[in-house]
Write a protein that holds these residues in place. Structure first.
Motif, PDB file in Angstrom:
ATOM      1  N   GLU A 622     -64.151  16.027 -22.559  1.00 56.85           N
ATOM      2  CA  GLU A 622     -63.489  16.466 -21.354  1.00 56.85           C
ATOM      3  C   GLU A 622     -64.752  16.727 -20.317  1.00 56.85           C
ATOM      4  OE1 GLU A 622     -61.440  20.720 -19.617  1.00 56.85           O
ATOM      5  OE2 GLU A 622     -62.402  20.615 -21.535  1.00 56.85           O
ATOM      6  N   TRP A 623     -65.889  16.816 -20.571  1.00 59.99           N
ATOM      7  CA  TRP A 623     -67.088  16.694 -19.498  1.00 59.99           C
ATOM      8  C   TRP A 623     -67.057  15.400 -18.767  1.00 59.99           C
ATOM      9  CZ3 TRP A 623     -70.721  13.039 -20.208  1.00 59.99           C
ATOM     10  CH2 TRP A 623     -70.764  12.752 -21.609  1.00 59.99           C
ATOM     11  N   SER A 624     -67.016  14.469 -19.620  1.00 60.37           N
ATOM     12  CA  SER A 624     -67.044  13.028 -19.252  1.00 60.37           C
ATOM     13  C   SER A 624     -65.709  12.614 -18.313  1.00 60.37           C
ATOM     14  CB  SER A 624     -67.406  11.806 -20.100  1.00 60.37           C
ATOM     15  OG  SER A 624     -66.114  11.969 -21.019  1.00 60.37           O
ATOM     16  N   LEU A 625     -64.671  13.244 -18.616  1.00 60.26           N
ATOM     17  CA  LEU A 625     -63.538  13.044 -17.907  1.00 60.26           C
ATOM     18  C   LEU A 625     -63.440  13.861 -16.619  1.00 60.26           C
ATOM     19  CD1 LEU A 625     -60.945  11.160 -17.729  1.00 60.26           C
ATOM     20  CD2 LEU A 625     -59.688  13.180 -18.810  1.00 60.26           C
ATOM     21  N   ASN A 626     -64.194  14.880 -16.790  1.00 63.47           N
ATOM     22  CA  ASN A 626     -64.241  15.745 -15.291  1.00 63.47           C
ATOM     23  C   ASN A 626     -64.896  14.969 -14.480  1.00 63.47           C
ATOM     24  OD1 ASN A 626     -62.460  17.738 -16.221  1.00 63.47           O
ATOM     25  ND2 ASN A 626     -64.196  18.993 -17.247  1.00 63.47           N
ATOM     26  N   MET A 627     -65.732  14.400 -14.606  1.00 65.90           N
ATOM     27  CA  MET A 627     -66.510  13.644 -13.676  1.00 65.90           C
ATOM     28  C   MET A 627     -65.801  12.862 -12.706  1.00 65.90           C
ATOM     29  SD  MET A 627     -69.984  12.715 -16.049  1.00 65.90           S
ATOM     30  CE  MET A 627     -71.014  12.094 -14.705  1.00 65.90           C
ATOM     31  N   LEU A 628     -64.694  12.297 -13.387  1.00 71.28           N
ATOM     32  CA  LEU A 628     -63.758  11.296 -12.448  1.00 71.28           C
ATOM     33  C   LEU A 628     -62.417  11.861 -12.133  1.00 71.28           C
ATOM     34  CD1 LEU A 628     -64.730   8.145 -14.959  1.00 71.28           C
ATOM     35  CD2 LEU A 628     -65.707   8.612 -12.526  1.00 71.28           C
TER      36      LEU A 628
END
Length: 841
Positions: A622-628
């Protein structure tokens, strides 16, 4: 000699001022003063709306591509600023516990949090590492495994004499693999395990540089890193709904932060914890407000000292400063009603106007005192001063206002607003000189005979007291200075006093580390936010950026981030699965159970990775998808480009903007914004506008000189005097290394206006005196002009003691320029008057 029309005009002016003087003296001096004081009081009420806005973005034209992209970024993505809490302690376990408590607190009590994180678990990327590798790399990996298998089977003494080439040694892949693939920083570390070290010394060096050294395995995914002094730093990062440029919002955020972090400071005495990053940088605005107060106090004090040395009595000082105070109050009221803010260029305008605004009243009071010493009554002296000085004061006000009005052609709001506000202030000062001073002077003389009011007495006391020019492009040289060296040592003391009074400000030593905990290439640059309307456009952009990074080797490109960076295209994943199956079959050979050392570790890792299945965006952490992720929870239409350049240097920022400020994905023109573009746009606009305004002002001044003087020789004296002053000023700038820049360029209008004023005052006084008494020119208007310019210099002098280097450069430039104008004009203009306007002609 005066013509008949000139005499008639002078007679009409004298008659007007005679009637106004009589009215001010006999009829309603209290009424005049009461009206002006009420107006000043009403203006002061309007000043309560004023706020300080130190955001350069707000000064750019709202129609510029950078601002349009900024608005779209805020609308679709929200704030690109990260709210960051930094925690420094000797125990990484205690840091992790504090991180957890902060995350729970923000998720529960901060409704404006989009997402908050203290952990970047890369397990997913480790398990799916092979799905990121192109088939060519998988084929290379397959060959390497087959070679390793054969090498293990042969044993240490075995040798394949029929082999065409020796078995590969050293790293499994080229060390530039992560960059060549454009891998995300969070996943790149997993691929470093493919880079098998050549020898033990390399392994030792790698471990020595490990930012996670000393962090327990259970916490290695946390945003925790090791510092050089052996302590550890952890961070908590959050995306909030509003950016750090919203001053009122940031005040609320910082207040909540103090309440949230206070218990940790008291519970863990040795722990350092605080807010870092753009939200903490709001305190620079607080420091600028403090600097504005300090500069104003210093300017007022210096102005008071100069006037005191000249008048040496309290009555004139009270009236001259009173007129300046009323003018400043009216100007601030105008600012409150017209703009409701003071920007980086206008927050010191009151300090400047206080020095410039005393000039008109100083000339009038000083000239009137001189007439009184010659035997005139105060009423006669005021009337004659209003008439005799009218042409000079109108010329000075007109040229100054004309110079300021040229700022209105600027597209840069910092210049434009300064021009409007300063024009209002100068106009108010000029009008108040004629509306306020006659009544104030005559009333003070009337009151001075009463008990305890003798200090209002106005009676005069006898006697009085082209080199190469550089331009500063680097904004890091135009921010806060806390070095404690040279003049900054004085400013640091002054700033410290102001901070103790206001309870604001911070020192550089208060800063907490952040970068070591993030361990990311993205921490050292300001990203370009790229927005697309169609996901396919960013898919095409990904290929373009990957080519620039790996083939073109663009030195300005550090890395980039798109959805494809985290999620390879489905077709690419499908192509890689068969190769992974072949690798799995090779690894199934029992011989690999005999692998040792690094080979054993590599085999264990690969046996986990070959079993990975293809995945999509919703499968990644989730933390990586939140960036985009955009505000509407969609993803795939936003990307980031991270540059490799000095983002504070506007020249490098301009080159970066030229390459990455106008990108195309497929057939779509993409929206691109970076705060570094703001620096480039500001410098470009300021340079273009300053050149255009300088030539425009020169033309206006020539026209004004022709209209005011109407004599070719008198005009020639003014132009030659101005040219000489300008040459000396440029030479001194080069000699002392004073650079022009985006802040102090605005001072040029003041210097040009002052340059015109001093020569006009001298020429008009020479004409008024009948062209016959050069010593009288010096002792009369020369002394008044010196003190008047001195008060203008005092208005800027306070800026030289600020900690903001850009604002300080304005003060230093004004001191050098105005000082050069005064000294050179006094030395050259009277001589030109004698030569070109000789006595008796």
């Amino acid at each position: 000699m005066l013509t008949d029309s000139d005499s008639q005009a002078t007679s009409r002016v004298r008659g007007l001022f005679r009637r106004w003087t009589a009215f001010s003296s006999a009829n309603a001096p209290w009424l005049v003063l009461l009206f002006l004081l009420l107006a000043a009081g009403a203006a002061w009420v309007a000043t309560q709306r004023i706020r300080v806005d130190a955001d350069l973005e707000s000064l750019l034209p709202q129609s510029s591509p950078t601002i349009r992209a900024l608005k779209e970024t805020k609308a679709r993505y929200g704030s690109t600023d990260l709210f960051t809490v930094s925690i420094v302690d000797s125990d990484p376990g205690r840091i992790a516990a504090v991180q957890d408590r902060i995350v729970r607190k923000m998720r529960a009590d901060w409704p404006d949090v989009v997402f908050v994180q203290d952990d970047r678990d890369a397990t997913f990327f480790r398990d799916h590492a092979l799905l990121y590798l192109p088939t060519s790399y998988l084929q290379q990996l397959l060959r390497r495994l087959e070679s390793t298998r054969d090498e293990i089977k042969r044993g240490p003494l075995g040798m394949d004499l029929l082999a065409d080439e020796p078995a590969p040694k050293g790293p499994w892949f080229d060390a530039t693999l992560p960059q060549q693939l454009g891998l995300p920083d969070e996943a790149a570390d997993e691929f470093e395990k493919f880079l098998k070290p050549a020898d033990a010394s390399t392994t030792k060096d790698r471990n020595a540089d490990d930012p996670k050294a000393g962090v327990p395995d259970s916490l290695r995914s946390r945003l925790i890193g090791r510092l050089a002094d052996g302590k550890f730093v952890g961070v908590v990062q959050a995306v909030l709904k509003k950016p750090s440029s919203d001053i009122e919002y940031v005040k609320t955020v910082l207040a909540r932060s103090d309440a949230m972090l206070a218990p940790f400071r008291s519970e863990f005495g040795g722990m350092r914890i605080g807010v870092e990053g753009p939200y903490k940088d709001f305190q620079e605005v607080e420091e600028l407000s403090s600097n504005g107060t300090v500069a104003t106090v210093i300017s007022v004090g210096l102005t008071l000292l100069i006037i005191l040395l000249f008048f040496r009595s309290s009555g004139p000082i009270f009236l001259v400063l009173g007129q300046a105070v009323i003018s400043c109050a009216l100007t601030l009221g105008f600012v409150g009603l017209a703009y409701g803010r003071l920007n980086l260029y206008t927050m010191f305008v009151i300090a400047i106007l206080f020095g410039m605004g005393t000039d008109f009243s100083f000339y009038l009071v000083g000239y009137a005192q001189r007439l009184v010493r010659q035997g005139a009554s105060w009423e006669e002296a005021v009337e004659r001063s209003l008439t005799d000085m009218f042409s000079s004061l109108v010329a000075a006000a007109t040229t100054t206002i004309a110079g300021l009005l040229t700022l209105l052609v600027s597209r840069f709001a910092g210049f434009y607003e300064f021009g409007v506000i300063a024009t209002f202030g100068i106009g108010a000062s000029f009008l108040l000189t004629y509306l306020f001073l006659p009544a104030a002077i005559l009333l003070s003389q009337r009151l001075a005979g009463r008990p305890l009011l003798g200090w209002l007495r106005m009676d005069p006391r006898a006697g009085t007291f082209a080199f190469r020019i550089g331009f500063e492009y680097d904004f890091s040289h135009l921010r806060q200075d806390h070095s404690g060296k040279g003049i900054s040592r004085i400013t640091a003391v002054v700033d410290g006093i102001a901070n103790r009074i206001t309870g604001r400000g911070r020192k550089a030593s208060d800063d907490l580390p952040v970068r070591e905990a993030l361990n990311s290439k993205r921490t050292s640059s300001q990203p370009v936010v790229i927005l697309a309307k169609d996901a396919a456009s960013l898919d095409a952009l990904h290929d373009t950026l990957l080519r620039r990074l790996t083939v073109d080797r663009d030195t300005f490109l550090r890395s980039f981030l798109t959805l494809r960076t985290f999620v390879p295209a489905p077709r690419d994943q499908a192509e890689r699965l068969p190769f992974m199956a072949r690798i799995d079959s090779v690894l199934a050979d029992p011989v690999f159970s005999k692998a040792t050392g690094d080979d054993e570790e590599m085999v264990k890792m690969l046996r986990r990775q070959v079993r990975a299945k293809s995945f999509g965006a919703r499968d990644i952490p989730e933390w990586s998808l939140n960036m985009l992720r955009e505000r509407d929870s969609s993803y795939g239409r936003i990307a980031f480009v991270y540059g490799r350049f000095n983002s504070s240097d506007s020249r490098e920022a301009a080159k970066f903007e030229a390459r990455y400020g106008h990108l195309v994905g497929g057939t779509e023109e993409l929206s691109c914004f970076s705060s570094s573009f703001v620096y480039a746009d500001v410098v470009r606009l300021v340079r273009e506008d300053s050149i255009r305004m300088s030539f425009l002002m020169l033309g206006i001044l020539v026209v004004l000189l022709a209209a005011l003087l109407r004599k070719p020789r008198a005009i020639a004296v003014c132009l030659l005097g101005m040219a000489t002053c300008l040459a000396w000023m440029l030479g001194l700038m080069g000699l002392f290394g004073v650079k022009v820049g985006v802040f102090n360029l605005i001072v040029i209008t003041t210097i040009q206006a002052a340059l015109t004023d001093v020569v006009i005052y001298l020429v008009l006084a020479w004409e008024r005196g009948g062209r016959r008494d050069l010593p009288e020119l010096y002792t009369g208007i020369g002394v008044l002009m010196s003190v008047a310019i001195g008060t203008t210099v005092a208005g800027y002098a306070g800026m030289s003691f600020t900690t903001h280097l850009g604002i300080r450069s304005m003060g230093n430039f004004a001191l050098l320029g105005l000082g050069s104008c005064l000294l050179v004009s006094l030395a050259v203009t009277p001589w030109l008057c004698r030569k070109l306007l000789p006595p008796g002609k």
